[in-house]
Structure formats: structure tokens, C-alpha cells
Design a protein around this motif. Sequence first.
Motif, mmCIF file in Angstrom:
data_model
loop_
_atom_site.group_PDB
_atom_site.id
_atom_site.type_symbol
_atom_site.label_atom_id
_atom_site.label_comp_id
_atom_site.label_asym_id
_atom_site.label_seq_id
_atom_site.Cartn_x
_atom_site.Cartn_y
_atom_site.Cartn_z
ATOM 1 N N HIS A 120 0.754 -1.267 0.021
ATOM 2 C CA HIS A 120 -0.106 0.100 0.101
ATOM 3 C C HIS A 120 0.871 1.343 -0.121
ATOM 4 O O HIS A 120 0.350 2.234 0.234
ATOM 5 C CB HIS A 120 -0.839 0.154 1.121
ATOM 6 C CG HIS A 120 -1.894 -1.212 1.172
ATOM 7 N ND1 HIS A 120 -2.865 -1.569 0.153
ATOM 8 C CD2 HIS A 120 -2.013 -2.155 2.067
ATOM 9 C CE1 HIS A 120 -3.537 -2.552 0.656
ATOM 10 N NE2 HIS A 120 -2.873 -3.281 1.436
ATOM 11 N N LYS A 121 2.373 0.974 -0.092
ATOM 12 C CA LYS A 121 3.013 2.293 -0.311
ATOM 13 C C LYS A 121 3.890 2.264 -1.700
ATOM 14 O O LYS A 121 4.297 3.486 -2.028
ATOM 15 C CB LYS A 121 3.884 2.158 0.943
ATOM 16 C CG LYS A 121 3.282 2.386 2.288
ATOM 17 C CD LYS A 121 4.128 2.375 3.360
ATOM 18 C CE LYS A 121 3.112 2.464 4.692
ATOM 19 N NZ LYS A 121 4.201 2.139 5.779
ATOM 20 N N GLN A 122 4.200 1.282 -2.027
ATOM 21 C CA GLN A 122 5.141 1.057 -2.987
ATOM 22 C C GLN A 122 4.646 1.647 -4.550
ATOM 23 O O GLN A 122 3.620 0.861 -5.005
ATOM 24 C CB GLN A 122 5.759 -0.123 -3.305
ATOM 25 C CG GLN A 122 7.140 -0.237 -4.275
ATOM 26 C CD GLN A 122 7.724 -1.652 -4.179
ATOM 27 O OE1 GLN A 122 6.937 -2.770 -4.121
ATOM 28 N NE2 GLN A 122 9.002 -1.678 -4.507
ATOM 29 N N THR A 123 5.065 2.695 -4.988
ATOM 30 C CA THR A 123 4.602 3.031 -6.094
ATOM 31 C C THR A 123 5.246 2.686 -7.336
ATOM 32 O O THR A 123 6.369 2.205 -7.244
ATOM 33 C CB THR A 123 4.498 4.822 -6.388
ATOM 34 O OG1 THR A 123 5.734 5.127 -6.198
ATOM 35 C CG2 THR A 123 3.853 5.487 -5.040
ATOM 36 N N ILE A 124 4.945 2.857 -8.729
ATOM 37 C CA ILE A 124 5.319 2.326 -9.743
ATOM 38 C C ILE A 124 6.645 3.066 -9.949
ATOM 39 O O ILE A 124 7.842 2.425 -10.208
ATOM 40 C CB ILE A 124 4.475 2.450 -11.078
ATOM 41 C CG1 ILE A 124 3.335 1.724 -11.051
ATOM 42 C CG2 ILE A 124 5.265 2.328 -12.359
ATOM 43 C CD1 ILE A 124 3.807 0.134 -11.174
ATOM 44 N N LEU A 125 6.629 4.580 -9.424
ATOM 45 C CA LEU A 125 7.859 5.167 -9.924
ATOM 46 C C LEU A 125 8.922 4.902 -8.773
ATOM 47 O O LEU A 125 10.106 4.602 -9.099
ATOM 48 C CB LEU A 125 7.662 6.661 -9.460
ATOM 49 C CG LEU A 125 8.857 7.751 -9.785
ATOM 50 C CD1 LEU A 125 9.327 7.487 -11.017
ATOM 51 C CD2 LEU A 125 8.423 9.199 -9.332
ATOM 52 N N GLN A 179 1.913 7.921 -8.284
ATOM 53 C CA GLN A 179 0.782 7.831 -7.607
ATOM 54 C C GLN A 179 0.147 6.456 -7.696
ATOM 55 O O GLN A 179 -0.461 6.151 -6.642
ATOM 56 C CB GLN A 179 -0.479 8.788 -8.201
ATOM 57 C CG GLN A 179 0.041 10.253 -8.064
ATOM 58 C CD GLN A 179 0.062 10.710 -6.730
ATOM 59 O OE1 GLN A 179 -1.006 10.823 -5.973
ATOM 60 N NE2 GLN A 179 1.334 11.086 -6.227
ATOM 61 N N MET A 180 0.429 5.373 -8.672
ATOM 62 C CA MET A 180 0.048 4.198 -8.669
ATOM 63 C C MET A 180 0.823 3.277 -7.728
ATOM 64 O O MET A 180 1.941 3.161 -7.943
ATOM 65 C CB MET A 180 0.246 3.675 -10.108
ATOM 66 C CG MET A 180 -0.728 2.340 -10.422
ATOM 67 S SD MET A 180 -0.478 1.623 -11.975
ATOM 68 C CE MET A 180 -1.231 0.091 -11.568
ATOM 69 N N VAL A 181 -0.012 2.658 -6.962
ATOM 70 C CA VAL A 181 0.374 1.804 -5.690
ATOM 71 C C VAL A 181 0.341 0.476 -6.428
ATOM 72 O O VAL A 181 -0.866 0.007 -7.116
ATOM 73 C CB VAL A 181 -0.142 2.003 -4.583
ATOM 74 C CG1 VAL A 181 0.201 0.895 -3.600
ATOM 75 C CG2 VAL A 181 -0.231 3.136 -3.888
ATOM 76 N N VAL A 182 1.344 -0.559 -6.265
ATOM 77 C CA VAL A 182 1.411 -1.992 -7.036
ATOM 78 C C VAL A 182 0.520 -2.573 -6.110
ATOM 79 O O VAL A 182 0.401 -2.606 -4.934
ATOM 80 C CB VAL A 182 2.756 -2.410 -6.840
ATOM 81 C CG1 VAL A 182 2.729 -3.708 -7.284
ATOM 82 C CG2 VAL A 182 3.523 -1.384 -7.680
#
Length: 124
Positions: A23-28, A109-112
Motif C-alpha cells: 500500500h506504499k510502493q508506487t510504480i515510480l 501515484q499508482m500503488v502496486v
Amino acid sequence: MALITFSSTMHKDKTVYAVAGSHKQTILQLAKDNHIPIDFSCGDGECGTCLVKVSSIDKAKSNQYGHMGGPLTDREVKVLKEMGKITQAQIDQMRVDDIPSTEWRLACQMVVRDEDILVEYPSR
């Protein structure tokens, strides 16, 4: 674990493992950690520099737009709408369905989630 494949016309495709459900790791962040050159400026969902196209590799888990990443953030909605990548109708539908209504996302912004996805990014 999810497999995230990063694809660009100027770089060799690279697939990496992502810890799903953090719930924290973004694509970036995942791209940075794995030396994948996704362009970004603010890293805060306000500039649109990190625009990527996301689709599901795992069709069994995908919705009609091809991926199940978390709903768009308010910042992401604003920027994507300004860029012409999402319509008001799509935004309204997303609010009802609680699923992304576009293949376009901001990498910051997108979370994995627990899904194998393809992330297409532009290159210079």
C-alpha cells in the motif's frame, strides 16, 4: 508477489518483482529501485511528467481497463483530466465502481497491487 514489466521503445524490457499489498510502493519508486529510467519531475502527482500506460498481463484478475491498481488519487484525476487522458464520465464511473477507469496513470501515484502488469513509459 507481482511481476511488473517495464517497457519502452528505447530500452530493453525489464521485469521485476514487487511486494504486493504494501500500500506504499508506487510504480515510480519501483522503477527507481531497479534503475528503470521513467521521467519524473515533482514526484508528487502534480506535473504529469511520469505518465505511463498500464495494462494487465494476468487477464483473470483484470477489469475492463486491463489492470486493478488502486483507484486514482485526487491529484492524479486532476492531472489526467487536464492532460485529456480521462473524461468526467470515466471519473464518475470510477467513483461508483472504485476501480481505475483508464489505462493512463501517474507512476508516482499508482500503488502496486497483487497483479502482473505491463508498464509502458516514454523514453528520450
